[in-house]
Design a protein around this motif. Structure first.
Motif, PDB file in Angstrom:
ATOM      1  N   LYS A 116       0.848  -1.194   0.000  1.00 31.74           N
ATOM      2  CA  LYS A 116       0.000   0.000   0.000  1.00 31.74           C
ATOM      3  C   LYS A 116       0.882   1.241   0.000  1.00 31.74           C
ATOM      4  O   LYS A 116       2.051   1.185   0.399  1.00 31.74           O
ATOM      5  CB  LYS A 116      -0.904   0.017   1.240  1.00 31.74           C
ATOM      6  N   GLY A 117       0.300   2.345  -0.433  1.00 36.57           N
ATOM      7  CA  GLY A 117       1.007   3.616  -0.388  1.00 36.57           C
ATOM      8  C   GLY A 117       2.318   3.566  -1.147  1.00 36.57           C
ATOM      9  O   GLY A 117       2.374   3.095  -2.291  1.00 36.57           O
ATOM     10  N   ILE A 118       3.389   4.018  -0.493  1.00 38.61           N
ATOM     11  CA  ILE A 118       4.684   4.066  -1.181  1.00 38.61           C
ATOM     12  C   ILE A 118       5.238   2.659  -1.439  1.00 38.61           C
ATOM     13  O   ILE A 118       6.181   2.500  -2.218  1.00 38.61           O
ATOM     14  CB  ILE A 118       5.716   4.883  -0.369  1.00 38.61           C
ATOM     15  N   TYR A 119       4.655   1.656  -0.778  1.00 39.85           N
ATOM     16  CA  TYR A 119       5.117   0.283  -0.966  1.00 39.85           C
ATOM     17  C   TYR A 119       4.192  -0.525  -1.890  1.00 39.85           C
ATOM     18  O   TYR A 119       4.312  -1.739  -1.963  1.00 39.85           O
ATOM     19  CB  TYR A 119       5.200  -0.439   0.382  1.00 39.85           C
ATOM     20  N   ALA A 120       3.306   0.154  -2.596  1.00 48.56           N
ATOM     21  CA  ALA A 120       2.293  -0.546  -3.397  1.00 48.56           C
ATOM     22  C   ALA A 120       2.897  -1.427  -4.483  1.00 48.56           C
ATOM     23  O   ALA A 120       2.283  -2.423  -4.885  1.00 48.56           O
ATOM     24  CB  ALA A 120       1.330   0.466  -4.012  1.00 48.56           C
ATOM     25  N   THR A 121       4.076  -1.064  -4.960  1.00 53.79           N
ATOM     26  CA  THR A 121       4.731  -1.869  -6.007  1.00 53.79           C
ATOM     27  C   THR A 121       6.147  -2.279  -5.591  1.00 53.79           C
ATOM     28  O   THR A 121       7.015  -2.463  -6.447  1.00 53.79           O
ATOM     29  CB  THR A 121       4.778  -1.089  -7.344  1.00 53.79           C
ATOM     30  N   GLU A 122       6.373  -2.413  -4.295  1.00 51.86           N
ATOM     31  CA  GLU A 122       7.697  -2.787  -3.781  1.00 51.86           C
ATOM     32  C   GLU A 122       8.039  -4.204  -4.255  1.00 51.86           C
ATOM     33  O   GLU A 122       7.333  -5.175  -3.923  1.00 51.86           O
ATOM     34  CB  GLU A 122       7.692  -2.732  -2.254  1.00 51.86           C
ATOM     35  N   PRO A 123       9.112  -4.377  -5.046  1.00 52.63           N
ATOM     36  CA  PRO A 123       9.396  -5.690  -5.645  1.00 52.63           C
ATOM     37  C   PRO A 123       9.499  -6.858  -4.654  1.00 52.63           C
ATOM     38  O   PRO A 123       8.863  -7.892  -4.883  1.00 52.63           O
ATOM     39  CB  PRO A 123      10.718  -5.450  -6.396  1.00 52.63           C
ATOM     40  N   PRO A 124      10.263  -6.736  -3.548  1.00 50.77           N
ATOM     41  CA  PRO A 124      10.339  -7.893  -2.642  1.00 50.77           C
ATOM     42  C   PRO A 124       8.991  -8.279  -2.049  1.00 50.77           C
ATOM     43  O   PRO A 124       8.713  -9.468  -1.830  1.00 50.77           O
ATOM     44  CB  PRO A 124      11.306  -7.422  -1.542  1.00 50.77           C
ATOM     45  N   PHE A 125       8.122  -7.272  -1.791  1.00 58.58           N
ATOM     46  CA  PHE A 125       6.804  -7.570  -1.239  1.00 58.58           C
ATOM     47  C   PHE A 125       5.928  -8.269  -2.287  1.00 58.58           C
ATOM     48  O   PHE A 125       5.203  -9.218  -1.969  1.00 58.58           O
ATOM     49  CB  PHE A 125       6.114  -6.289  -0.766  1.00 58.58           C
ATOM     50  N   MET A 126       5.995  -7.792  -3.526  1.00 58.69           N
ATOM     51  CA  MET A 126       5.204  -8.413  -4.589  1.00 58.69           C
ATOM     52  C   MET A 126       5.683  -9.838  -4.862  1.00 58.69           C
ATOM     53  O   MET A 126       4.880 -10.752  -5.071  1.00 58.69           O
ATOM     54  CB  MET A 126       5.271  -7.566  -5.862  1.00 58.69           C
ATOM     55  N   LEU A 127       6.989 -10.033  -4.836  1.00 57.66           N
ATOM     56  CA  LEU A 127       7.530 -11.379  -5.041  1.00 57.66           C
ATOM     57  C   LEU A 127       7.109 -12.299  -3.892  1.00 57.66           C
ATOM     58  O   LEU A 127       6.724 -13.455  -4.126  1.00 57.66           O
ATOM     59  CB  LEU A 127       9.053 -11.327  -5.144  1.00 57.66           C
ATOM     60  N   GLY A 128       7.168 -11.791  -2.668  1.00 62.00           N
ATOM     61  CA  GLY A 128       6.734 -12.589  -1.525  1.00 62.00           C
ATOM     62  C   GLY A 128       5.274 -12.977  -1.639  1.00 62.00           C
ATOM     63  O   GLY A 128       4.893 -14.124  -1.339  1.00 62.00           O
ATOM     64  N   LEU A 129       4.430 -12.049  -2.075  1.00 65.80           N
ATOM     65  CA  LEU A 129       3.005 -12.350  -2.272  1.00 65.80           C
ATOM     66  C   LEU A 129       2.831 -13.443  -3.322  1.00 65.80           C
ATOM     67  O   LEU A 129       2.049 -14.389  -3.130  1.00 65.80           O
ATOM     68  CB  LEU A 129       2.253 -11.084  -2.692  1.00 65.80           C
ATOM     69  N   ALA A 130       3.558 -13.338  -4.431  1.00 61.96           N
ATOM     70  CA  ALA A 130       3.468 -14.348  -5.488  1.00 61.96           C
ATOM     71  C   ALA A 130       3.906 -15.713  -4.967  1.00 61.96           C
ATOM     72  O   ALA A 130       3.293 -16.745  -5.284  1.00 61.96           O
ATOM     73  CB  ALA A 130       4.312 -13.937  -6.683  1.00 61.96           C
ATOM     74  N   GLN A 131       4.970 -15.745  -4.147  1.00 64.96           N
ATOM     75  CA  GLN A 131       5.437 -17.016  -3.586  1.00 64.96           C
ATOM     76  C   GLN A 131       4.382 -17.625  -2.663  1.00 64.96           C
ATOM     77  O   GLN A 131       4.167 -18.843  -2.668  1.00 64.96           O
ATOM     78  CB  GLN A 131       6.751 -16.803  -2.836  1.00 64.96           C
ATOM     79  N   ALA A 132       3.721 -16.779  -1.869  1.00 69.34           N
ATOM     80  CA  ALA A 132       2.673 -17.265  -0.980  1.00 69.34           C
ATOM     81  C   ALA A 132       1.476 -17.777  -1.790  1.00 69.34           C
ATOM     82  O   ALA A 132       0.891 -18.819  -1.461  1.00 69.34           O
ATOM     83  CB  ALA A 132       2.239 -16.153  -0.033  1.00 69.34           C
ATOM     84  N   GLN A 133       1.119 -17.074  -2.843  1.00 68.65           N
ATOM     85  CA  GLN A 133       0.006 -17.513  -3.681  1.00 68.65           C
ATOM     86  C   GLN A 133       0.314 -18.845  -4.350  1.00 68.65           C
ATOM     87  O   GLN A 133      -0.533 -19.748  -4.401  1.00 68.65           O
ATOM     88  CB  GLN A 133      -0.302 -16.433  -4.733  1.00 68.65           C
ATOM     89  N   ALA A 134       1.530 -18.989  -4.841  1.00 70.58           N
ATOM     90  CA  ALA A 134       1.931 -20.265  -5.445  1.00 70.58           C
ATOM     91  C   ALA A 134       1.937 -21.371  -4.406  1.00 70.58           C
ATOM     92  O   ALA A 134       1.544 -22.511  -4.681  1.00 70.58           O
ATOM     93  CB  ALA A 134       3.302 -20.128  -6.098  1.00 70.58           C
ATOM     94  N   GLY A 135       2.391 -21.052  -3.196  1.00 70.60           N
ATOM     95  CA  GLY A 135       2.389 -22.040  -2.120  1.00 70.60           C
ATOM     96  C   GLY A 135       0.992 -22.530  -1.811  1.00 70.60           C
ATOM     97  O   GLY A 135       0.795 -23.696  -1.434  1.00 70.60           O
ATOM     98  N   ASN A 136       0.011 -21.663  -1.975  1.00 68.89           N
ATOM     99  CA  ASN A 136      -1.391 -22.037  -1.778  1.00 68.89           C
ATOM    100  C   ASN A 136      -1.981 -22.758  -2.982  1.00 68.89           C
ATOM    101  O   ASN A 136      -3.149 -23.145  -2.962  1.00 68.89           O
ATOM    102  CB  ASN A 136      -2.240 -20.783  -1.496  1.00 68.89           C
ATOM    103  N   GLY A 137      -1.174 -22.899  -4.042  1.00 68.39           N
ATOM    104  CA  GLY A 137      -1.662 -23.568  -5.249  1.00 68.39           C
ATOM    105  C   GLY A 137      -2.391 -22.660  -6.212  1.00 68.39           C
ATOM    106  O   GLY A 137      -2.944 -23.138  -7.217  1.00 68.39           O
ATOM    107  N   ASP A 138      -2.411 -21.364  -5.940  1.00 65.68           N
ATOM    108  CA  ASP A 138      -3.106 -20.412  -6.820  1.00 65.68           C
ATOM    109  C   ASP A 138      -2.079 -19.828  -7.793  1.00 65.68           C
ATOM    110  O   ASP A 138      -1.625 -18.688  -7.647  1.00 65.68           O
ATOM    111  CB  ASP A 138      -3.764 -19.310  -5.992  1.00 65.68           C
ATOM    112  N   PHE A 139      -1.720 -20.622  -8.809  1.00 64.23           N
ATOM    113  CA  PHE A 139      -0.685 -20.203  -9.743  1.00 64.23           C
ATOM    114  C   PHE A 139      -1.153 -19.103 -10.687  1.00 64.23           C
ATOM    115  O   PHE A 139      -0.333 -18.318 -11.173  1.00 64.23           O
ATOM    116  CB  PHE A 139      -0.171 -21.410 -10.522  1.00 64.23           C
ATOM    117  N   ALA A 140      -2.449 -19.029 -10.935  1.00 65.76           N
ATOM    118  CA  ALA A 140      -2.970 -17.945 -11.776  1.00 65.76           C
ATOM    119  C   ALA A 140      -2.768 -16.604 -11.069  1.00 65.76           C
ATOM    120  O   ALA A 140      -2.335 -15.620 -11.687  1.00 65.76           O
ATOM    121  CB  ALA A 140      -4.441 -18.186 -12.092  1.00 65.76           C
TER     122      ALA A 140
END
Length: 250
Positions: A116-140
Motif C-alpha cells: 500500500k502507499g509508497i510500498y504498493a509496487t515494492e518488488p520484494p513484497f510483490m515477489l513474496g506475495l506471489a510465492q505465498a500464492q503459489a504455495g497455496n496452489g493459486d498459480f494464476a
C-alpha cells in the motif's frame, strides 16, 4: 573405574585436538594430561565455549537445533515485536517467517497488507506475495502478481522470481512458454532446481533425449562442484539420478 578413565582420556584427546587446531599455547596439552577432568572443565569454560559463541557455523547449528525443537520460536518473537510496533518492517518480517514455515495463507495476507502507499509496487513484497500464492496452489494469481511486478519494476531482476514465473506457466499448462523460460534458467539459476524442472518438463513432453542430456549435465557439474554445493543441492541431484535411471541410457 575403567569407564571413567576412558571417558577422561577421550575428553582430554578432544581438547588437545582443539588446542592444536585453534593455535593455542601447547602448554594447555600438558595441563590437560595432568589435570584430568578438572583441566578439561577449565579448558572447555575458558576456550571451547567462547570459540563456539564466536564461530558462525556453531551459531548456525545452534539456531537449527532450536528451530527443530521449537519451529514457532522466531514467529512468536516477531509477533511480539509487531504487537509493540505495527510497522511495515515488522509485518514484512512476519510475512517472511510465515512463508518459511509454509503458512502461505497468513503470508499472503501480510504481504497484501504492506503493498500500500509508497510500498504498493515494492518488488520484494510483490515477489513474496506471489510465492505465498503459489504455495497455496493459486498459480494464476501468482502469475498475475508477477506480471504486475514486472510491469511496475521493469529493471527488477530475481532468479527466484524468474523460476517461480516458469513454474506458474508450467502449472497453468503453457508448456512451450515454460520450457523457454526453463532453458534460460538452466544457464543462469544458481542451483540445480531450475535444471531439474527443465529436464522433468522435457521428459513429460516426450523429449527423453533432451531430458537425459540436461540430467547428465547436472550430475557432471555436481561432480566438479565443492562438497558443500552437493550437500545444498542434494534433493535435486538425487531426483536427477532417479529420473536418469528411469530414462535409461537411450
Amino acid at each position: 573405574m575403567p569407564l571413567l578413565l576412558l571417558a577422561s582420556f577421550a575428553l582430554t584427546i578432544l581438547c588437545a585436538i582443539h588446542v592444536v587446531r585453534s593455535g593455542r599455547p601447547l602448554y594447555w596439552i600438558w595441563l590437560l594430561l595432568i589435570g584430568s577432568y578438572l583441566a578439561v572443565a577449565v579448558y572447555v569454560f575458558v576456550a571451547v565455549l567462547p570459540d563456539l559463541r564466536n564461530d558462525p557455523r556453531s551459531r548456525t547449528a545452534a539456531r537449527r537445533v532450536l528451530e527443530t525443537v521449537d519451529p514457532e520460536r522466531r514467529r512468536r518473537a516477531i509477533r511480539e515485536r509487531l504487537e509493540l510496533a505495527d510497522t511495515t518492517d515488522n509485518r514484512r518480517a512476519l510475512a517472511e517467517e510465515c512463508l518459511r514455515l509454509g503458512d502461505y495463507g497468513n503470508a499472503a495476507e501480510l504481504y497484501a497488507s504492506v503493498l500500500k502507499g509508497i510500498y504498493a509496487t515494492e518488488p520484494p513484497f510483490m515477489l513474496g506475495l506471489a510465492q505465498a500464492q503459489a504455495g497455496n496452489g493459486d498459480f494464476a494469481a501468482a502469475r498475475a502478481t508477477l506480471d504486475a511486478l514486472i510491469a511496475a519494476n521493469p529493471a527488477f531482476r530475481s532468479t527466484d522470481g524468474h523460476l517461480l514465473y516458469a513454474r506458474c506457466l508450467e502449472e497453468l499448462g503453457e508448456h512451450d512458454a515454460a520450457l523457454a523460460e526453463y532453458e534460460v534458467l538452466a544457464r543462469s539459476y544458481p542451483g540445480e532446481q531450475a535444471r531439474y524442472r527443465y529436464a522433468n518438463l522435457l521428459r513429460r513432453r516426450d523429449r527423453a533425449a533432451d531430458a537425459r542430456a540436461v540430467l547428465q549435465d547436472m550430475l557432471k557439474r555436481a561432480r566438479l562442484a565443492p562438497r558443500y554445493y552437493r550437500r545444498k543441492e542434494r534433493e535435486w541431484l538425487d531426483a536427477a539420478k532417479r529420473d536418469l535411471g528411469a530414462l535409461g541410457s537411450g
